[in-house]
Design a protein around this motif. Sequence first.
Motif, mmCIF file in Angstrom:
data_model
loop_
_atom_site.group_PDB
_atom_site.id
_atom_site.type_symbol
_atom_site.label_atom_id
_atom_site.label_comp_id
_atom_site.label_asym_id
_atom_site.label_seq_id
_atom_site.Cartn_x
_atom_site.Cartn_y
_atom_site.Cartn_z
ATOM 1 N N GLU A 35 0.851 -1.202 0.000
ATOM 2 C CA GLU A 35 0.000 0.000 0.000
ATOM 3 C C GLU A 35 0.881 1.244 0.000
ATOM 4 O O GLU A 35 2.078 1.162 -0.195
ATOM 5 C CB GLU A 35 -0.900 -0.022 1.238
ATOM 6 C CG GLU A 35 -1.764 -1.259 1.368
ATOM 7 C CD GLU A 35 -2.843 -1.350 0.305
ATOM 8 O OE1 GLU A 35 -3.361 -0.295 -0.083
ATOM 9 O OE2 GLU A 35 -3.152 -2.461 -0.117
ATOM 10 N N SER A 36 0.299 2.390 0.253
ATOM 11 C CA SER A 36 1.043 3.642 0.397
ATOM 12 C C SER A 36 0.868 4.111 1.831
ATOM 13 O O SER A 36 -0.089 4.809 2.154
ATOM 14 C CB SER A 36 0.509 4.691 -0.572
ATOM 15 O OG SER A 36 0.699 4.277 -1.897
ATOM 16 N N SER A 41 7.528 8.939 3.931
ATOM 17 C CA SER A 41 7.397 9.633 2.654
ATOM 18 C C SER A 41 7.295 8.610 1.520
ATOM 19 O O SER A 41 7.705 7.458 1.652
ATOM 20 C CB SER A 41 8.609 10.540 2.415
ATOM 21 O OG SER A 41 9.754 9.764 2.119
ATOM 22 N N GLY A 42 6.783 9.052 0.410
ATOM 23 C CA GLY A 42 6.669 8.176 -0.759
ATOM 24 C C GLY A 42 8.017 7.671 -1.228
ATOM 25 O O GLY A 42 8.151 6.521 -1.655
ATOM 26 N N ASP A 43 9.035 8.542 -1.153
ATOM 27 C CA ASP A 43 10.382 8.139 -1.565
ATOM 28 C C ASP A 43 10.938 7.065 -0.649
ATOM 29 O O ASP A 43 11.568 6.113 -1.105
ATOM 30 C CB ASP A 43 11.328 9.346 -1.581
ATOM 31 C CG ASP A 43 11.014 10.318 -2.701
ATOM 32 O OD1 ASP A 43 10.361 9.905 -3.689
ATOM 33 O OD2 ASP A 43 11.423 11.483 -2.588
ATOM 34 N N PHE A 47 11.857 3.278 -1.786
ATOM 35 C CA PHE A 47 13.180 2.722 -1.521
ATOM 36 C C PHE A 47 13.057 1.384 -0.792
ATOM 37 O O PHE A 47 13.755 0.426 -1.120
ATOM 38 C CB PHE A 47 14.021 3.684 -0.681
ATOM 39 C CG PHE A 47 15.324 3.082 -0.241
ATOM 40 C CD1 PHE A 47 16.403 3.028 -1.105
ATOM 41 C CD2 PHE A 47 15.458 2.551 1.034
ATOM 42 C CE1 PHE A 47 17.601 2.449 -0.709
ATOM 43 C CE2 PHE A 47 16.655 1.985 1.441
ATOM 44 C CZ PHE A 47 17.724 1.927 0.575
ATOM 45 N N GLY A 48 12.170 1.304 0.193
ATOM 46 C CA GLY A 48 11.977 0.068 0.943
ATOM 47 C C GLY A 48 11.527 -1.076 0.055
ATOM 48 O O GLY A 48 12.026 -2.190 0.160
#
Length: 69
Positions: A35-36, A41-43, A47-48
């Motif tokens: 999910e988000s 943060s989105g970045d 990265f994860g």
Amino acid sequence: MHQAVVRLSGGRLGRLRRWLDEAGHRPETVLWFGESPTDVSGDTHAFGVEFVNAWIDKHLDMPSEAVGE
């Protein structure tokens, strides 16, 4: 859950197997990556996901049970 696993696998069967195994043991982890999340943060989230998929790709030859040990 199914959509998250398919999305995370990127169409690669080895990744799909690992994400399905993870879903069986820790579904909250799969949902977080799939999910988000609002807690990062989105970045950081992107990265994860990339990091975990790269790790999976390096360990495709090992049985999934052995990777977590």
